[in-house]
Design a protein around this motif. Structure first.
Motif, PDB file in Angstrom:
ATOM      1  N   SER A  65       8.104  -3.020   2.403  1.00 19.81           N
ATOM      2  CA  SER A  65       8.623  -4.236   2.651  1.00 19.81           C
ATOM      3  C   SER A  65       7.559  -5.600   2.077  1.00 19.81           C
ATOM      4  O   SER A  65       6.487  -5.356   2.073  1.00 19.81           O
ATOM      5  CB  SER A  65       8.773  -4.287   4.161  1.00 19.81           C
ATOM      6  OG  SER A  65       7.761  -4.454   4.734  1.00 19.81           O
ATOM      7  N   SER A  66       8.447  -6.654   1.982  1.00 25.52           N
ATOM      8  CA  SER A  66       7.950  -7.893   1.721  1.00 25.52           C
ATOM      9  C   SER A  66       8.504  -8.909   2.571  1.00 25.52           C
ATOM     10  O   SER A  66       9.188  -9.500   2.101  1.00 25.52           O
ATOM     11  CB  SER A  66       8.018  -8.187   0.159  1.00 25.52           C
ATOM     12  OG  SER A  66       7.519  -9.475  -0.296  1.00 25.52           O
ATOM     13  N   ILE A  67       8.047  -8.863   3.690  1.00 24.64           N
ATOM     14  CA  ILE A  67       8.670  -9.867   4.729  1.00 24.64           C
ATOM     15  C   ILE A  67       7.447 -10.381   5.275  1.00 24.64           C
ATOM     16  O   ILE A  67       6.603  -9.857   5.807  1.00 24.64           O
ATOM     17  CB  ILE A  67       9.560  -9.145   5.811  1.00 24.64           C
ATOM     18  CG1 ILE A  67      10.479  -8.328   5.284  1.00 24.64           C
ATOM     19  CG2 ILE A  67      10.178 -10.272   7.016  1.00 24.64           C
ATOM     20  CD1 ILE A  67      11.378  -7.432   6.162  1.00 24.64           C
ATOM     21  N   GLY A  97       8.800   8.390  -8.559  1.00 15.75           N
ATOM     22  CA  GLY A  97       9.978   9.489  -8.126  1.00 15.75           C
ATOM     23  C   GLY A  97      10.270   9.594  -6.730  1.00 15.75           C
ATOM     24  O   GLY A  97      10.924  10.523  -6.180  1.00 15.75           O
ATOM     25  N   LYS A  98       9.501   8.823  -5.782  1.00 13.92           N
ATOM     26  CA  LYS A  98       9.458   9.129  -4.373  1.00 13.92           C
ATOM     27  C   LYS A  98      10.897   8.204  -3.736  1.00 13.92           C
ATOM     28  O   LYS A  98      11.218   7.390  -4.535  1.00 13.92           O
ATOM     29  CB  LYS A  98       8.353   8.504  -3.548  1.00 13.92           C
ATOM     30  CG  LYS A  98       7.086   9.223  -3.738  1.00 13.92           C
ATOM     31  CD  LYS A  98       5.963   8.530  -3.115  1.00 13.92           C
ATOM     32  CE  LYS A  98       4.519   9.114  -3.208  1.00 13.92           C
ATOM     33  NZ  LYS A  98       3.641   8.302  -2.506  1.00 13.92           N
ATOM     34  N   ARG A  99      11.351   8.929  -2.939  1.00 17.81           N
ATOM     35  CA  ARG A  99      12.723   8.461  -2.429  1.00 17.81           C
ATOM     36  C   ARG A  99      12.233   7.616  -1.264  1.00 17.81           C
ATOM     37  O   ARG A  99      11.686   7.671  -0.120  1.00 17.81           O
ATOM     38  CB  ARG A  99      13.425   9.579  -1.693  1.00 17.81           C
ATOM     39  CG  ARG A  99      14.007  10.779  -2.605  1.00 17.81           C
ATOM     40  CD  ARG A  99      14.580  11.963  -2.108  1.00 17.81           C
ATOM     41  NE  ARG A  99      15.616  11.741  -0.780  1.00 17.81           N
ATOM     42  CZ  ARG A  99      16.741  11.155  -0.909  1.00 17.81           C
ATOM     43  NH1 ARG A  99      17.164  11.333  -2.267  1.00 17.81           N
ATOM     44  NH2 ARG A  99      17.231  11.275   0.174  1.00 17.81           N
ATOM     45  N   LEU A 100      12.418   6.155  -1.364  1.00 14.91           N
ATOM     46  CA  LEU A 100      11.958   5.108  -0.528  1.00 14.91           C
ATOM     47  C   LEU A 100      12.823   4.300  -0.178  1.00 14.91           C
ATOM     48  O   LEU A 100      14.152   4.150  -0.631  1.00 14.91           O
ATOM     49  CB  LEU A 100      10.887   4.199  -1.471  1.00 14.91           C
ATOM     50  CG  LEU A 100       9.874   4.919  -2.086  1.00 14.91           C
ATOM     51  CD1 LEU A 100       9.256   4.162  -3.228  1.00 14.91           C
ATOM     52  CD2 LEU A 100       8.729   5.458  -1.254  1.00 14.91           C
ATOM     53  N   LEU A 101      12.661   3.608   1.003  1.00 13.93           N
ATOM     54  CA  LEU A 101      13.290   2.254   1.445  1.00 13.93           C
ATOM     55  C   LEU A 101      12.455   1.104   1.155  1.00 13.93           C
ATOM     56  O   LEU A 101      11.341   1.051   1.610  1.00 13.93           O
ATOM     57  CB  LEU A 101      13.480   2.286   3.037  1.00 13.93           C
ATOM     58  CG  LEU A 101      13.831   0.894   3.696  1.00 13.93           C
ATOM     59  CD1 LEU A 101      15.485   0.704   3.080  1.00 13.93           C
ATOM     60  CD2 LEU A 101      14.060   1.119   5.299  1.00 13.93           C
ATOM     61  N   LEU A 102      13.065   0.134   0.256  1.00 15.38           N
ATOM     62  CA  LEU A 102      12.215  -0.917  -0.158  1.00 15.38           C
ATOM     63  C   LEU A 102      12.992  -2.224   0.289  1.00 15.38           C
ATOM     64  O   LEU A 102      14.239  -2.377  -0.105  1.00 15.38           O
ATOM     65  CB  LEU A 102      12.391  -0.966  -1.711  1.00 15.38           C
ATOM     66  CG  LEU A 102      11.521   0.222  -2.358  1.00 15.38           C
ATOM     67  CD1 LEU A 102      12.619   0.729  -3.473  1.00 15.38           C
ATOM     68  CD2 LEU A 102      10.271  -0.106  -2.745  1.00 15.38           C
TER      69      LEU A 102
END
Length: 199
Positions: A65-67, A97-102
């Protein structure tokens, strides 16, 4: 989870709709929504209950995250450079290739409007290619949304503002589309800042 009388929203993200492009005026609830999503997915991965009527998710291998990114005087990083470093770290993880939440709240707000527009557009388009990742970007630069409309896997959502005379009121209910709401100067005027400076 710590907000009294929190207002819920329905969100669905999957491979063909893995990007949410989020707009809304200041104080409309964009950052709070993103934090709520991040907290929920983090707690769910640990097996804890979350503040939602229902929540279904696929396992993520990480979250970026960028918050509220701060500058770093010790490293010589300006606010903008700290943002760039964070986006670079996220891009490196996505490219692996990672499954991420961005999640990125007002990408590149630490620079001029032209560079922020160009950077937000380029980064959002690039991240949208990684359909195993979930990506949420909020921005006040609504013109970026128009340039992204041909990207099929982007959902356009906004947090609306309702005007009660000269006072904004917020519903905190997510709607479909891109908002035209711009109340920054109205809030500045409502607080009497300009009058204070003139006197």
């Amino acid at each position: 989870p710590c907000i009294d009388k929190a207002i819920g929203n329905d969100i669905k993200m999957q491979e063909n709709t893995n990007v949410i492009f989020l707009t809304g005026a200041n104080m409309a609830g964009k950052s709070t929504l993103m934090k709520s999503i991040g907290i929920s997915i983090y707690l769910a991965h640990m097996g804890f209950p979350i503040a939602a009527k229902s929540f279904e998710f696929s396992v993520r291998e990480g979250m970026y995250s960028s918050i509220n990114v701060a500058d770093n005087i010790g490293l010589g990083y300006s606010h903008f450079y700290a943002e760039v470093v964070r986006v670079k770290q996220a891009a490196d993880a996505a490219a692996s290739g990672k499954r991420l939440l961005l999640m990125f709240d007002e990408l590149f707000k630490g620079t001029n409007v032209k560079d922020a527009y160009d950077g937000t557009l380029a980064v959002t388009e690039a991240f949208a290619e990684y359909q195993d990742c979930l990506f949420i970007v909020s921005t006040h630069i609504i013109e970026v949304g128009e340039a992204l409309k041909e990207t099929n896997n982007i959902q356009f959502r906004f947090m609306p503002t309702i005007m009660d005379g000269a006072r904004p009121r917020y519903t905190y209910i997510l709607e479909e589309g891109i908002t035209e709401d711009r109340q920054g100067m109205m809030i500045i005027r409502n607080e009497g800042i300009l009058e204070m400076l003139k006197n």
